[in-house]
Design a protein around this motif. Sequence first.
Motif, PDB file in Angstrom:
ATOM      1  N   PHE A 138      10.455   7.854  -3.033  1.00  0.00           N
ATOM      2  CA  PHE A 138      10.967   8.201  -1.707  1.00  0.00           C
ATOM      3  C   PHE A 138      10.939   6.982  -0.783  1.00  0.00           C
ATOM      4  N   TYR A 139      12.037   6.762  -0.118  1.00  0.00           N
ATOM      5  CA  TYR A 139      12.238   5.588   0.727  1.00  0.00           C
ATOM      6  C   TYR A 139      11.131   5.427   1.765  1.00  0.00           C
ATOM      7  N   GLY A 140      10.788   6.507   2.458  1.00  0.00           N
ATOM      8  CA  GLY A 140       9.783   6.426   3.524  1.00  0.00           C
ATOM      9  C   GLY A 140       8.426   5.988   3.019  1.00  0.00           C
ATOM     10  N   ILE A 141       8.050   6.447   1.827  1.00  0.00           N
ATOM     11  CA  ILE A 141       6.778   6.046   1.237  1.00  0.00           C
ATOM     12  C   ILE A 141       6.791   4.553   0.927  1.00  0.00           C
ATOM     13  N   GLN A 142       7.927   4.072   0.432  1.00  0.00           N
ATOM     14  CA  GLN A 142       8.029   2.637   0.153  1.00  0.00           C
ATOM     15  C   GLN A 142       7.886   1.809   1.421  1.00  0.00           C
ATOM     16  N   LYS A 143       8.498   2.264   2.503  1.00  0.00           N
ATOM     17  CA  LYS A 143       8.402   1.524   3.767  1.00  0.00           C
ATOM     18  C   LYS A 143       6.963   1.506   4.282  1.00  0.00           C
ATOM     19  N   GLY A 144       6.268   2.615   4.138  1.00  0.00           N
ATOM     20  CA  GLY A 144       4.861   2.647   4.518  1.00  0.00           C
ATOM     21  C   GLY A 144       4.020   1.724   3.663  1.00  0.00           C
ATOM     22  N   ALA A 145       4.305   1.704   2.357  1.00  0.00           N
ATOM     23  CA  ALA A 145       3.557   0.854   1.430  1.00  0.00           C
ATOM     24  C   ALA A 145       3.748  -0.626   1.760  1.00  0.00           C
ATOM     25  N   ILE A 146       4.950  -0.994   2.170  1.00  0.00           N
ATOM     26  CA  ILE A 146       5.225  -2.385   2.557  1.00  0.00           C
ATOM     27  C   ILE A 146       4.294  -2.807   3.690  1.00  0.00           C
ATOM     28  N   GLU A 147       4.104  -1.934   4.656  1.00  0.00           N
ATOM     29  CA  GLU A 147       3.218  -2.245   5.786  1.00  0.00           C
ATOM     30  C   GLU A 147       1.763  -2.285   5.353  1.00  0.00           C
ATOM     31  N   ALA A 148       1.378  -1.375   4.466  1.00  0.00           N
ATOM     32  CA  ALA A 148      -0.016  -1.353   3.995  1.00  0.00           C
ATOM     33  C   ALA A 148      -0.392  -2.676   3.341  1.00  0.00           C
ATOM     34  N   LEU A 149       0.505  -3.204   2.545  1.00  0.00           N
ATOM     35  CA  LEU A 149       0.225  -4.432   1.809  1.00  0.00           C
ATOM     36  C   LEU A 149       0.093  -5.651   2.716  1.00  0.00           C
ATOM     37  N   LYS A 150       0.504  -5.510   3.973  1.00  0.00           N
ATOM     38  CA  LYS A 150       0.366  -6.603   4.939  1.00  0.00           C
ATOM     39  C   LYS A 150      -1.021  -6.630   5.580  1.00  0.00           C
ATOM     40  N   LEU A 151      -1.760  -5.520   5.441  1.00  0.00           N
ATOM     41  CA  LEU A 151      -3.082  -5.447   6.069  1.00  0.00           C
ATOM     42  C   LEU A 151      -4.016  -6.480   5.442  1.00  0.00           C
ATOM     43  N   GLY A 152      -4.872  -7.047   6.262  1.00  0.00           N
ATOM     44  CA  GLY A 152      -5.714  -8.133   5.787  1.00  0.00           C
ATOM     45  C   GLY A 152      -7.185  -7.814   5.726  1.00  0.00           C
ATOM     46  N   LYS A 153      -7.984  -8.834   5.879  1.00  0.00           N
ATOM     47  CA  LYS A 153      -9.429  -8.764   5.703  1.00  0.00           C
ATOM     48  C   LYS A 153     -10.076  -7.738   6.616  1.00  0.00           C
ATOM     49  N   ASP A 154      -9.570  -7.604   7.845  1.00  0.00           N
ATOM     50  CA  ASP A 154     -10.165  -6.654   8.793  1.00  0.00           C
ATOM     51  C   ASP A 154     -10.112  -5.231   8.265  1.00  0.00           C
ATOM     52  N   TRP A 155      -9.010  -4.883   7.595  1.00  0.00           N
ATOM     53  CA  TRP A 155      -8.872  -3.531   7.053  1.00  0.00           C
ATOM     54  C   TRP A 155      -9.945  -3.265   5.998  1.00  0.00           C
ATOM     55  N   PHE A 156     -10.112  -4.202   5.063  1.00  0.00           N
ATOM     56  CA  PHE A 156     -11.100  -4.014   4.001  1.00  0.00           C
ATOM     57  C   PHE A 156     -12.508  -3.945   4.570  1.00  0.00           C
ATOM     58  N   GLU A 157     -12.795  -4.778   5.560  1.00  0.00           N
ATOM     59  CA  GLU A 157     -14.133  -4.783   6.160  1.00  0.00           C
ATOM     60  C   GLU A 157     -14.429  -3.458   6.848  1.00  0.00           C
ATOM     61  N   LYS A 158     -13.448  -2.926   7.548  1.00  0.00           N
ATOM     62  CA  LYS A 158     -13.631  -1.645   8.244  1.00  0.00           C
ATOM     63  C   LYS A 158     -13.889  -0.518   7.250  1.00  0.00           C
ATOM     64  N   GLN A 159     -13.099  -0.488   6.177  1.00  0.00           N
ATOM     65  CA  GLN A 159     -13.277   0.549   5.164  1.00  0.00           C
ATOM     66  C   GLN A 159     -14.639   0.423   4.494  1.00  0.00           C
ATOM     67  N   ASN A 160     -15.016  -0.786   4.142  1.00  0.00           N
ATOM     68  CA  ASN A 160     -16.263  -0.981   3.406  1.00  0.00           C
ATOM     69  C   ASN A 160     -17.502  -0.748   4.271  1.00  0.00           C
ATOM     70  N   GLU A 161     -17.369  -0.941   5.570  1.00  0.00           N
ATOM     71  CA  GLU A 161     -18.475  -0.602   6.470  1.00  0.00           C
ATOM     72  C   GLU A 161     -18.771   0.894   6.404  1.00  0.00           C
ATOM     73  N   ILE A 162     -17.711   1.685   6.366  1.00  0.00           N
ATOM     74  CA  ILE A 162     -17.867   3.146   6.257  1.00  0.00           C
ATOM     75  C   ILE A 162     -18.440   3.517   4.895  1.00  0.00           C
TER      76      ILE A 162
END
Length: 382
Positions: free
Chosen positions: A271-295
């Motif tokens: 589905f096109y919309g899922i692909q567009k969301g995935a494109i943005e997710a892959l741009k997330l950087g170190k801050d995203w991983f740090e936030k998730q791993n803190e939790i």
Amino acid sequence: MITTANRLNSVQEYYFSRKLREVRQLITEGKPVINMGIGSPDMAPDKTVIDAMSQSMFDEKAHEYQSYQGLPKLRKGMADFYANQFGVTLDFNTEILPLMGSKEGIMHISLAFLNEGDEVLIPNPGYPTYASVTELVQAKAVSYDLTAANNWQPNFEQLEQQDLTKVKLMWVSYPHMPTGANGTRELFEKLITFGKKHDILIVNDNPYSFVLNENPISILQVDGAKEVALELNSLSKTYNMAGWRVGMVLGNATLIDAVLKVKSNMDSGMFYGIQKGAIEALKLGKDWFEKQNEIYTKRRDLIFQLAEKLHCTFDKNSVGLFVWAKLPQGISAEAFIDKVLIEKHIFITPGIIFGSNGEGYIRFSLCVTEEKIQEAIKRITN
């Protein structure tokens, strides 16, 4: 009478499909079940990901059939992700194939490379789908032992003593599920050498690299890996997108083309919309991983407390989305978790479903809020 295909005789309904019906029935009866069984992230994707999907609904091409190979920008995003995170260079036009979750890749790869009677090396313990899919395509599952004494890594001396003439494919998964054992560059080098020596396709299933792991690695980092290896990866755990179903398979163009031949006959594009969301997710950087791993760190510390209350032992250096814990000697994992489910209304996964070497172990998921884990500790204490 309509009869089912003989291949269904070789597999059973997936454990969680069956067990979660029992959990839902208890909930229907009013029992406050805390589900620590499955690794389905309970947190949402980043807002930029959801916004990208929402806004894409107004694009002209949003509701049409999509390419079997996914949007070029998605493949480019996956290539950039591997370059940035692992230092691995991939041609986004020929060496990456987006998948509707990496789980479907297990079936596609098996259909692409296995003939009836071919043998497949399956980790014990390991993800049950490796064995069930092998049986469904009428190949033969041959388990290889992973043990705590060997840090849950293959014993290559034992493997070399086996008859490997019919082995076509070997499944590995590092960081390892269910034990949380991390992979190493040395291990991946041994696997690639082993694959080349015996003409065995090595497939590393790698969805947990960024969960509580300070040193993410890929098997494709090894020199010459593309000659005999594929890697599966997923956005499910890394970006809280389990229900979106976005994954990928990566490797050389010839191997990827073989998988595409299967995939293109089984779906009509993501589905096109899922692909567009995935494109943005892959741009997330170190801050995203740090936030998730803190939790996840806070949750894991509480799970450690719960495991201790249950008189279990565990490795505090394990990584990934689960805690793998050993029960006191002589206790059956399945009987134990059934007792805890009925008496304390807590669902934990028994290690035996991952293979015979999982007997005596249980697996806790970190996809549970701190409040629920604290409640579970209270129930066990009382």
